[in-house]
Structure formats: structure tokens, C-alpha cells
Design an enzyme around this catalytic site. Structure first.
Site, PDB file in Angstrom:
ATOM      1  N   CYS A 323       0.829  -1.209   0.000  1.00 21.84           N
ATOM      2  CA  CYS A 323       0.000   0.000   0.000  1.00 21.84           C
ATOM      3  C   CYS A 323       0.862   1.257   0.000  1.00 21.84           C
ATOM      4  O   CYS A 323       0.337   2.371   0.096  1.00 21.84           O
ATOM      5  CB  CYS A 323      -0.948   0.009   1.202  1.00 21.84           C
ATOM      6  SG  CYS A 323      -0.108  -0.018   2.811  1.00 21.84           S
ATOM      7  N   GLU A 357      -2.529   0.597  -4.546  1.00 25.45           N
ATOM      8  CA  GLU A 357      -2.150  -0.724  -4.055  1.00 25.45           C
ATOM      9  C   GLU A 357      -1.408  -1.426  -5.194  1.00 25.45           C
ATOM     10  O   GLU A 357      -1.824  -1.343  -6.355  1.00 25.45           O
ATOM     11  CB  GLU A 357      -3.392  -1.513  -3.663  1.00 25.45           C
ATOM     12  CG  GLU A 357      -3.136  -2.632  -2.688  1.00 25.45           C
ATOM     13  CD  GLU A 357      -3.343  -2.223  -1.241  1.00 25.45           C
ATOM     14  OE1 GLU A 357      -3.220  -3.098  -0.381  1.00 25.45           O
ATOM     15  OE2 GLU A 357      -3.614  -1.033  -0.987  1.00 25.45           O
TER      16      GLU A 357
END
Length: 367
Positions: A323, A357
Site C-alpha cells: 500500500c 495498491e
């Protein structure tokens, strides 16, 4: 959010993020990118708002991260339709109840694609029996409006559940329905459509891999349960008790027979694998019984520590879900000494922001 979403700019903003990643990782040998766009609205399954009181008025607010200016929020188009419906319905009900609105300072919403909703009301005062009665009336009023809702009250050192502190999500992943229990105040993937894309991608890129899978930071078993079909056995670790409990339930409800969960941090598992320490929490799990060929890591924004990096490069295949591209790049500088990137995917988990992501599959270089 009181201003319209720049939906006509969505593709431009996504392309800009993709270009940034391509440039950021330019020093590595990259395969073709798989890009998974998000819906342009109603994609976020959870949201948190402060509550602003102005005499008899009461409304949701957020704060500008740069100016700290308070912004009134009457609708929130990035959030699920269910959250928006609940936001509209709950304000007049709170305004009409002195007990419910007294010292209420925050509301958290957690929703699912299966149309379940969990609302947490957070207070600067101790909650009593009168609050419980009022909260039950609130739940009934929301139910009468067609909202399948569960309510939790929180105050300092206090948590009251009217009935339950979880909801169950059902995701259609490659034509198979998986159930995932999501617990209040625990981590869950915020963008359900992108989560489906991530799990589908992970299943597809591991179909030809044999052996056993080790997963770190497994949360409620999100990846390990979906990936169990591609491996002989799966051992997953997670440190948060609520997430471990949810993962155990998810294993059972999905009738998965080859996954075990251990409540260990990545650092503790590293010590256990090296034989440095023994953990009672590994009772019933013999690490020697596993033939790990693959490791999956989905670390926090800080990335992987040095000891964990040294541990994961021993595996033939590494699946890395990140992330934070910056800490990922730093970790890859170490990992790519021994591994090469075979698959690379970009998941637009957070549209209209700079965040992305990223999923990678890395394989050991030929000796």
C-alpha cells in the site's frame, strides 16, 4: 463531501498514477502492467466522520488535511450507497434524541456488498442503560427504513454491542462466493470491488505454483482463504486478536480444510522459523510439517523490516502486496538481488488520491 467528484477526470488521474509508478520503479526490470481501475463512485465500504454540534443542529464533518478547515458532509459519494442512505437517515434520529446526541463526537460506518451495515457511535461520556434503550430505538427506526444495521457504542474504556460487533461480507471471486467476517474497529479492505480484483489476480498468478504457502499479516484471512485452492497447505499469521478470531471463523464458514492461523507478528514468526524462540501460540502447529515454496506479505505502510526481508528471500516465490510504493521500492532494492519480478499489478484502491495498491510476484533468479 459537498463538491461533485471529478469523475470525468478519473482515467486521467489513474493514468498519472500509473506513469508515476512506472517512473518510480524504472531501475527494476518490469513486466507488462496489469491495471485494475476502481468504480468512480460508491466504492468505499467504510467511512469515519466527526460530529459537529451547533445548538440544535448536528451534522457530519471532515477536516481538510492541509488547512484543518472543518467541512460539512451531508453526502459522501465515494462511500457505498448504504453508508449514504444511513447518513441521511441517522441525523434526524440523533437530533431528536438528547441521550444519543449528548457528547457524541464521531460516527464510524462499515458496510458490505451484501448490504449489511455496522455503525459505531463514539462518545466523550460514559454510556448507561438509558443510552442502551435509546440506541435500540435507533436501530429499530433504521431497520424500519430498510437498513440492515448493527450498532456499537464506544466511550473511554467502554464498548457496548446491541447484538453483535461484526458484519459478514460475501464476495464473488471467479464465480465462487466467499464469506468474510468483518469485525468493528479491525482492518478490512476499504474498496470491495478492488479487493475482488486483488483476490482474483492472486488466484490466477499462483495457479501453477506447487507446495505450501506462508502468509504474513493475514488480517481476517482475506488472501489465505481465497488462495488455499492453489496450495497443499497454508499457514497464515496475524497479531491482532480480533482479526485472528475472524479468520478462524472465515476458515470454518468457507469450509477450508488446509489453512491454519497463528497469532504471531512477522518478527515473532521469523524468530520461530530460525529456532531463536518457542511460542505457546504455535502449539498444534509443527513448522517442520510444511514445505513452503511461496510466501505472501501484505505489510503496513512502513514495509518489511530487515529481518523479515532476509527471511522471505529464502523462498522460491514471493507475493508482495503493498500500500506504499516508496517502502516497496526500498524493499525491492534488497529483494531483487535474489529475485526477479514476474508479475506486476496496480489496483486503484483509493481513486482521486495519490495512493495505489500494488501486487507483485517475484521468483528466485537462476543460480
Amino acid at each position: 463531501m459537498t463538491t461533485p467528484l471529478p469523475e470525468n477526470e478519473y482515467q486521467f488521474l489513474l493514468d498519472k498514477k500509473v506513469q508515476h509508478i512506472t517512473t518510480l520503479f524504472g531501475e527494476f526490470s518490469l513486466p507488462p502492467l496489469d491495471i485494475f481501475p476502481s468504480p468512480s463512485r460508491h466504492y468505499r465500504m467504510r467511512a469515519e466522520f466527526r460530529i459537529w454540534h451547533n445548538k440544535e443542529e448536528l451534522y457530519h464533518v471532515m477536516y481538510d488535511p492541509y488547512t484543518q478547515k472543518r467541512i460539512r458532509v451531508d453526502s459522501f459519494p465515494i462511500a457505498s450507497k448504504l453508508i449514504n442512505l444511513a447518513m441521511q437517515a441517522i441525523v434526524p434520529l440523533l437530533k431528536s434524541s438528547e441521550i444519543l446526541r449528548d457528547k457524541l463526537f464521531q460516527i464510524d460506518y462499515l458496510s458490505t456488498l451484501s448490504n449489511q451495515l455496522l455503525i459505531t457511535l463514539i462518545y466523550h461520556r460514559k454510556l448507561n442503560e438509558d443510552w442502551l434503550i435509546a440506541a435500540k430505538n435507533l436501530k429499530q427506526n433504521l431497520t424500519n427504513q430498510g437498513i440492515d444495521v448493527h450498532i456499537v457504542g464506544r466511550a473511554s474504556n467502554q464498548k457496548i454491542c446491541l447484538d453483535q460487533d461484526y458484519i459478514d461480507e460475501r464476495l464473488n471471486i471467479l464465480n465462487h462466493i466467499y464469506t468474510y467476517r468483518q469485525v468493528e474497529n479491525s482492518f478490512t479492505q476499504p474498496n470491495a470491488k478492488i479487493n475482488i480484483d486483488m483476490l482474483s489476480w492472486a488466484i490466477n498468478v499462483t495457479k501453477e505454483i506447487s507446495g505450501d504457502l506462508l502468509e504474513l499479516y493475514c488480517g481476517n484471512g482475506n488472501f489465505s482463504i481465497a488462495l488455499a485452492q492453489n496450495f497443499n497447505k497454508v499457514l497464515a499469521t496475524e497479531i491482532a486478536k480480533a482479526s485472528v478470531k475472524a479468520a478462524q471463523y472465515n476458515i470454518t464458514v468457507n469450509t477450508i480444510n488446509n489453512v491454519k492461523i497463528a497469532r504471531l507478528s512477522a518478527e515473532e514468526l521469523t524468530d520461530a522459523m530460525k529456532g531463536v524462540r518457542k511460542f505457546k501460540r504455535l502449539d498444534g502447529i509443527d513448522l517442520a510439517d510444511y514445505q513452503f515454496s511461496t510466501i505472501l506479505v501484505d505489510p503496513p505502510r512502513s514495509g518489511l523490516d530487515k529481518n523479515t526481508l532476509e527471511m522471505i528471500i529464502k523462498y522460491q516465490t514471493i507475493i508482495y502486496i503493498s500500500c506504499n510504493p516508496l517502502t516497496l521500492k526500498d524493499n525491492l532494492s534488497f529483494i531483487c538481488k535474489t529475485h526477479k519480478i514476474g508479475q506486476l499489478a496496480i489496483f486503484d484502491q483509493f481513486p482521486y488520491t495519490d495512493h495505489l495498491e500494488i501486487g507483485l510476484v517475484l521468483s528466485k533468479k537462476d543460480e
